[in-house]
Design a protein around this motif. Structure first.
Motif, PDB file in Angstrom:
ATOM      1  N   ILE A 178      40.512  94.956  53.665  1.00  0.00           N
ATOM      2  CA  ILE A 178      41.202  93.844  52.850  1.00  0.00           C
ATOM      3  C   ILE A 178      40.306  92.546  53.403  1.00  0.00           C
ATOM      4  O   ILE A 178      40.048  91.757  52.443  1.00  0.00           O
ATOM      5  N   PHE A 179      40.115  92.588  54.664  1.00  0.00           N
ATOM      6  CA  PHE A 179      39.401  91.503  55.502  1.00  0.00           C
ATOM      7  C   PHE A 179      37.993  91.156  54.636  1.00  0.00           C
ATOM      8  O   PHE A 179      37.418  90.245  54.302  1.00  0.00           O
ATOM      9  N   VAL A 219      43.299  97.512  56.602  1.00  0.00           N
ATOM     10  CA  VAL A 219      43.351  95.917  57.042  1.00  0.00           C
ATOM     11  C   VAL A 219      41.774  95.411  56.882  1.00  0.00           C
ATOM     12  O   VAL A 219      41.526  94.310  56.306  1.00  0.00           O
ATOM     13  N   SER A 220      41.078  96.205  57.633  1.00  0.00           N
ATOM     14  CA  SER A 220      39.675  95.813  57.625  1.00  0.00           C
ATOM     15  C   SER A 220      38.956  95.576  56.146  1.00  0.00           C
ATOM     16  O   SER A 220      38.139  94.559  55.934  1.00  0.00           O
ATOM     17  N   ASN A 234      45.768 102.258  58.953  1.00  0.00           N
ATOM     18  CA  ASN A 234      46.067 100.929  58.667  1.00  0.00           C
ATOM     19  C   ASN A 234      44.866 100.229  59.194  1.00  0.00           C
ATOM     20  O   ASN A 234      44.560  99.208  58.758  1.00  0.00           O
ATOM     21  N   SER A 235      44.188 100.559  60.376  1.00  0.00           N
ATOM     22  CA  SER A 235      42.962  99.910  60.744  1.00  0.00           C
ATOM     23  C   SER A 235      42.021  99.664  59.430  1.00  0.00           C
ATOM     24  O   SER A 235      41.354  98.846  59.272  1.00  0.00           O
TER      25      SER A 235
END
Length: 64
Positions: A22-23, A19-20, A15-16
């Motif tokens: 995506i950012f 999400v990274s 997940n990390s």
């Protein structure tokens, strides 16, 4: 199918990382979109902006 597995194992499995990524993608899109729109705006309004007509109204080196 191998491409989907590679994508999953690289970006989605943790997940990390997901999400990274995506950012980072959103930031890169924001910068690219801003540069593209600014370039379009400058070309579309060439000769009408302050930076283009400043020399008509302000003399360099004079104290106002």
């Amino acid at each position: 199918m191998a491409l989907a597995n590679a994508f999953y194992n690289t970006f989605v499995k943790r997940n990390s990382v997901f999400v990274s990524s995506i950012f980072a993608g959103a930031f890169a899109f924001n910068v690219g979109f801003d540069v593209a729109v600014t370039s379009f705006w400058d070309r579309w309004n060439q000769g009408k902006q302050w930076k283009d007509i400043r020399s008509r109204y302000i003399q360099e080196g004079s104290d106002a």
